[in-house]
Design a protein around this motif. Structure first.
Motif, PDB file in Angstrom:
ATOM      1  N   SER A 259      10.210  -2.312   4.943  1.00  0.00           N
ATOM      2  CA  SER A 259       9.171  -1.455   4.702  1.00  0.00           C
ATOM      3  C   SER A 259       9.143  -0.552   5.774  1.00  0.00           C
TER       4      SER A 259
ATOM      5  N   HIS B  64       2.178  -0.354  -0.055  1.00  0.00           N
ATOM      6  CA  HIS B  64       3.348  -0.912   0.216  1.00  0.00           C
ATOM      7  C   HIS B  64       3.423  -2.529   0.441  1.00  0.00           C
TER       8      HIS B  64
ATOM      9  N   THR C 111      12.145   0.288   1.165  1.00  0.00           N
ATOM     10  CA  THR C 111      11.272   1.292   0.675  1.00  0.00           C
ATOM     11  C   THR C 111      11.986   2.819   0.907  1.00  0.00           C
TER      12      THR C 111
END
Length: 353
Positions: free
Chosen positions: A7, A14, A69
């Motif tokens: 991430s 998130h 991500t």
């Protein structure tokens, strides 16, 4: 299966997703690496250097699965660590930069767009949290490629589309079902990021009209705050002070406690790819009132939507406040929770998906 979860800009939503992933897919041996959500322009282009500088030993290991991500520059990272290219690579789009509205003082930048595109192209599987997210991404990419001086033909876009699917961020299940009565006190809730793209101007302007008309309601304003925020928040805190019962960033416990008291959770956003804040409020028994745009038609029936204008927002809120019987029950959203969605995640993270 040994998996690396990356991430590059670990904002609240998130982190919420990443912790749900590692907690509910326990059959996978997860290694999580996150970068703090700050210095966005540097982070989006420089995250491979940050990952390499801080986590070289981890990245040098072999993994069966990589989940990243969309702000992770996966193409560059695989170039720096070629062995990672042998793993099954999944990119998850919480949002896409092609449909992200610019602030008043912001200028368009191509770097975030290119990172999104290159990461998608470098993946074996690309997942979006809503149909709106996927559609706006591909529309944005098509328009972007037309602007390139070389007039790049979007030949591979159809191939890329075939590798995509829709998979929302699931909600963590509640220990017990909420028990909110329809006749609960008239409470209006804002629980979004305090930023321009959530369109707080329309929200607070609507509430000022309702207040001037003499309507009684409680106002709860929570959500993630930053050092700089739209001036309308400070103005609203003064103008609507008699209605306010909770204001500002809260602990997780207090945040959930306020949602559990029920009310009407409102969005007036110009930008929303799934709307986790609204979903969480609905999970706790709040009734959503959301605009007829973005991702919202995918998730909420007509009775929970208004046409997106300030006038329609005022009209619907006034109706629900003065005639509580016209306010619908909160929708049931158990299908959006991890216990229901874990099998879908397991399927999408397998090479045979």
């Amino acid at each position: 299966m040994k998996a690396l979860l990356l991430s590059a800009y670990a904002a609240d939503s998130h982190r919420y997703w990443a912790r749900g992933l590692t907690a509910h897919l326990e059959m996978i041996d997860w290694t999580l690496i996150e970068l703090a959500p700050r210095h966005f322009q540097w982070r989006v282009r420089g995250n491979p250097l940050s990952f390499m500088s801080e986590h070289d030993a981890t990245l040098s290991q072999a993994f069966d699965l990589i989940v990243a991500t969309s702000l992770v520059d996966l193409a560059t990272l695989v170039g720096l660590y070629p062995h990672l290219g042998r793993a099954y690579r999944v990119v998850y789009f919480h949002e896409n930069q092609f449909a992200y509205p610019l602030g008043q003082d912001q200028k368009p930048r191509i770097e975030p767009l290119m990172v999104n595109l290159y990461s998608a192209l470098a993946a074996d599987r690309v997942l979006f949290n809503s149909q709106w997210n996927r559609d706006s991404f591909f529309d944005g990419v098509a328009g972007f490629l037309k602007k390139m001086p070389e007039r790049v033909a979007p030949v591979r876009l159809e191939t890329l589309k075939a590798r995509t699917d829709i998979l929302p961020v699931p909600l963590w299940p509640l220990a017990e079902a909420p028990s909110v009565e329809r006749e609960a006190p008239a409470r209006i809730i804002w629980n979004h990021r305090w930023e321009y793209d959530k369109n707080p101007e329309d929200f607070f302007a609507a509430l000022e009209v309702l207040s001037d008309k003499g309507l009684e309601f409680e106002l709860v304003v929570m959500g993630q705050m930053f050092r700089q925020r739209p001036e309308v928040f400070d103005q609203a805190a003064e103008r609507l002070s008699r209605h306010i019962t909770c204001w500002g960033h809260q602990t997780r416990e207090r945040y959930l406690e306020e949602l559990g008291k029920g009310g009407i959770v409102v969005s007036s956003a110009w930008h929303e790819f799934q709307g986790l804040a609204v979903m969480e409020a609905v999970q706790h028994g709040c009734v959503p009132l959301v605009p007829e745009r973005l991702c919202f038609p995918e998730y909420y029936a007509d009775r929970y939507r208004y046409d997106g204008s300030r006038e329609a927002l005022i009209e619907r809120l006034a109706q629900w406040l003065t005639s509580p019987a016209t306010r619908p029950q909160a929708p049931h959203i158990s299908t959006w929770t991890w216990p229901q969605m874990t099998p879908r995640y397991q399927s999408q993270l397998q090479p045979s998906a």
